[in-house]
Scaffold this active site. Structure first.
Site, PDB file in Angstrom:
ATOM      1  N   VAL B  82      36.529  43.625  42.197  1.00 41.01           N
ATOM      2  CA  VAL B  82      35.194  43.434  41.619  1.00 41.01           C
ATOM      3  C   VAL B  82      34.088  43.342  42.667  1.00 41.01           C
ATOM      4  O   VAL B  82      32.917  43.476  42.342  1.00 41.01           O
ATOM      5  CB  VAL B  82      35.093  42.167  40.725  1.00 41.01           C
ATOM      6  CG1 VAL B  82      35.870  42.365  39.433  1.00 41.01           C
ATOM      7  CG2 VAL B  82      35.517  40.916  41.443  1.00 41.01           C
ATOM      8  N   ARG B 168      45.124  29.772  40.856  1.00 38.82           N
ATOM      9  CA  ARG B 168      46.445  30.298  40.478  1.00 38.82           C
ATOM     10  C   ARG B 168      47.329  30.647  41.666  1.00 38.82           C
ATOM     11  O   ARG B 168      48.523  30.340  41.677  1.00 38.82           O
ATOM     12  CB  ARG B 168      46.273  31.572  39.642  1.00 38.82           C
ATOM     13  CG  ARG B 168      46.099  31.326  38.160  1.00 38.82           C
ATOM     14  CD  ARG B 168      46.039  32.663  37.428  1.00 38.82           C
ATOM     15  NE  ARG B 168      44.909  33.453  37.905  1.00 38.82           N
ATOM     16  CZ  ARG B 168      43.729  33.504  37.290  1.00 38.82           C
ATOM     17  NH1 ARG B 168      43.537  32.838  36.170  1.00 38.82           N
ATOM     18  NH2 ARG B 168      42.757  34.234  37.778  1.00 38.82           N
ATOM     19  N   ILE B 169      46.741  31.334  42.667  1.00 40.62           N
ATOM     20  CA  ILE B 169      47.573  31.763  43.802  1.00 40.62           C
ATOM     21  C   ILE B 169      48.049  30.552  44.598  1.00 40.62           C
ATOM     22  O   ILE B 169      49.199  30.494  45.040  1.00 40.62           O
ATOM     23  CB  ILE B 169      46.810  32.762  44.704  1.00 40.62           C
ATOM     24  CG1 ILE B 169      46.453  34.016  43.908  1.00 40.62           C
ATOM     25  CG2 ILE B 169      47.644  33.125  45.924  1.00 40.62           C
ATOM     26  CD1 ILE B 169      45.541  34.991  44.644  1.00 40.62           C
ATOM     27  N   ARG B 262      39.768  35.537  51.822  1.00 43.84           N
ATOM     28  CA  ARG B 262      38.674  36.357  52.330  1.00 43.84           C
ATOM     29  C   ARG B 262      38.393  36.000  53.786  1.00 43.84           C
ATOM     30  O   ARG B 262      38.313  34.829  54.148  1.00 43.84           O
ATOM     31  CB  ARG B 262      37.404  36.113  51.491  1.00 43.84           C
ATOM     32  CG  ARG B 262      37.475  36.721  50.090  1.00 43.84           C
ATOM     33  CD  ARG B 262      37.485  38.244  50.124  1.00 43.84           C
ATOM     34  NE  ARG B 262      37.715  38.856  48.812  1.00 43.84           N
ATOM     35  CZ  ARG B 262      38.874  39.392  48.426  1.00 43.84           C
ATOM     36  NH1 ARG B 262      39.925  39.366  49.230  1.00 43.84           N
ATOM     37  NH2 ARG B 262      38.980  39.948  47.236  1.00 43.84           N
ATOM     38  N   HIS B 311      45.281  43.374  55.532  1.00 44.79           N
ATOM     39  CA  HIS B 311      44.919  43.133  54.124  1.00 44.79           C
ATOM     40  C   HIS B 311      45.904  43.803  53.160  1.00 44.79           C
ATOM     41  O   HIS B 311      45.527  44.682  52.376  1.00 44.79           O
ATOM     42  CB  HIS B 311      43.490  43.601  53.839  1.00 44.79           C
ATOM     43  CG  HIS B 311      42.867  42.856  52.691  1.00 44.79           C
ATOM     44  ND1 HIS B 311      41.523  42.658  52.546  1.00 44.79           N
ATOM     45  CD2 HIS B 311      43.447  42.227  51.622  1.00 44.79           C
ATOM     46  CE1 HIS B 311      41.287  41.973  51.440  1.00 44.79           C
ATOM     47  NE2 HIS B 311      42.432  41.700  50.860  1.00 44.79           N
TER      48      HIS B 311
END
Lengths: 351, 351
Positions: B82, B168-169, B262, B311
């Site tokens: 997103v 959640r992660i 991030r 990544h």
């Protein structure tokens, strides 16, 4: 307490947390090899006469010559490994042997999980992209760098883990894998022990109910059904090259192989060929046959899908400290004719 | 079913498992960018007029210019990420937005555990020993290559895991760590949300009883008490450089830091300094501020105690397939005015 102190020889400084256990004893005359490398045999032979206790490392061969140099005063050999010892010669002389089992279970189980993850996620290749400064050359792409996922997921709900050898370390590894969504466990063990479903049912109770099956299988089924396969069996002639071309050809193309036990169990040349030709996805090995003489031209070092570590299975600060502490305690108990915390039963070698 | 097919533009071939979901529909006129690289903007602008549905990748900026090129026919944008979208511009035009949350939770949790293990076990340094053919130069030594053990052990029975962000992660990562003997979990989250011990008690029930504590703490306590610390918080201005020199100075010398969220959350230069000076033991990062423009002279690439991956957090075959499938399903539902399996609520952007 005896009138004259007991002579103890230790072949390596075990650090400030362990050495005081030995050095602070009034009944001990402590002699320690002063260098940060394997002990010189000549130094050892000179120091040994009249020794009551000998504490040795993996690097030190304990041969009849060494035992005879110590002479009849020697009551105990304490070691942090066992494969470098002439156990028969020790048993024949009625010398006690202290060792350090169990202590390294957690460290090796941790490393086994790490290598399974790394093999699936192409860690050697992807780390190399960054190390070589090539990251800027890659743009996002839907399936770039993708490998098989260790965890079960909503789109792929089953995972079978296989163990070649199912002792303490294998079970500690299985415990760690359960919350990744492992649903089935298969293993092979000593071929002489008959199939025993009752034992498997008992073993299964040690694990959460999300593990649906746990059972002993044939070697060929172990190869064909495992999504990740852990080699955790003793070395030696009986297990040499159990993982060979035939075994590897039977594996799933998306499976990973991990070896954290002994290099001799896996045929390195066959594994390199298997990875090159895509019979399985990837491998992670902490041990290689012929180690440490593994150079850059070794077939596995040449293979980007093989993660290789220099035998660091038990190399954590906590575990090595635990091993050294137990070795020191075995030594102390042994020279004082007390029960050792971890003595190897030598009766089978005493006939 | 409409008389004339609906035009759909997809900016990348999503592979043989996903493309038939779109290509086999009678009501769709499917246009796919034919190359294995990011779509050319000019091609996209030419194809867009009259499009009803647009499926885009991380690499494709969706700007007002793109939206206007599609024109008033555009009902839905479906994406596998997103952060590359002008959400306000999409909301203003009353276009629906489909995305792929949750699907990547397991893959990123797996990688987080892997990086924590690798950082503790000095994986970059030890792999490099083998890669460079230096293994033959090393003989066994009691504390060679040792790092802190992730697992609790008999000699070290407590382990505290910390999470910067507890979504959640993070919770999926915690689940995986429990059988390693993690005893305590601390986290920080959105500073605007007040301390709520009842919520922590509820959360704790999701985990086995071997987890003794689970609680929200201050940022400084998170730094000082964590044996392993996972950065799993959204990016953006609010979290930029939360992990800075001050934070890193507060960490345990034996702790490891993992960032799988991030790159902007961690000050790379401060982390490199911290690793060089031993403020913490090691780090494992899948994301770096400024990626992918990370070259060999980058301060973290220069630091052997930092494992860096390009990544690949969600880069598993299962997860990317799940993301692509969900993106295709969102697109189909969106163009047909049905409820999307995973639509982002844009009401807050619609004032």
């Amino acid at each position: 307490m005896p009138n004259s102190p007991l002579k103890v020889v230790v072949t390596r400084d075990l650090g400030p947390d362990v050495m005081p256990l030995l050095g602070d004893q009034n009944d001990i005359d402590l002699i320690v090899w002063p260098h940060d490398r394997a002990v010189d045999k000549q130094w050892l032979l000179e120091k040994l006469p009249g020794t009551t206790g000998l504490l040795v490392m993996l690097t030190d061969k304990v041969t009849p010559e060494i035992l005879d140099a110590a002479g009849p005063t020697l009551r105990v050999v304490s070691t942090m490994s066992v494969e470098h010892l002439d156990i028969r010669a020790i048993a024949k002389r009625r010398i006690k042997l202290g060792y350090t089992p169990d202590v390294l279970t957690d460290a090796v189980a941790d490393l086994s999980v790490m290598l399974a993850l790394m093999a699936g996620r192409n860690a050697r290749q992807t780390m190399s992209v960054v190390d070589k400064g090539e990251w800027p050359n890659y743009t996002w792409s839907p399936f770039l760098f993708c490998g098989p996922q260790l965890s079960a997921s909503t789109t792929s709900t089953q995972r079978t883990v296989g163990f070649l050898g199912f002792g303490r370390i294998a079970r500690a590894t299985l415990s760690r894998l359960i919350p990744f969504g492992i649903t089935d466990c298969i293993y092979t063990s000593n071929p002489d022990s008959p199939y025993n479903p009752d034992r498997d049912a008992e073993l299964k109770k040690e694990f959460p109910a999300s593990l649906r099956t746990l059972k002993k299988v044939s070697l060929s089924q172990l190869a064909s059904d495992s999504d990740m396969l852990f080699v955790l069996t003793p070395g030696g002639a009986e297990t040499r090259h159990v993982v060979n071309e035939e075994f590897l050809k039977g594996m799933k193309k998306t499976s990973v192989l991990v070896n954290t036990s002994r290099g001799t169990v896996v045929d390195s040349f066959a594994l390199a060929k298997a990875l090159r030709e895509g019979w399985l996805w990837g491998a992670g090995v902490d041990v290689v046959e012929g180690e440490p003489r593994i150079t850059q031209d070794h077939s596995l070092v040449q293979e980007p899908k093989c993660v290789i570590l220099p035998h660091i299975g038990s190399a954590t600060l906590e575990t090595r400290l635990g091993m050294a502490t137990l070795a020191a305690k075995n030594l102390l108990a042994g020279i004082r004719d007390e029960a050792m915390p971890a003595g190897l039963d030598l009766s089978q070698y005493c006939e």
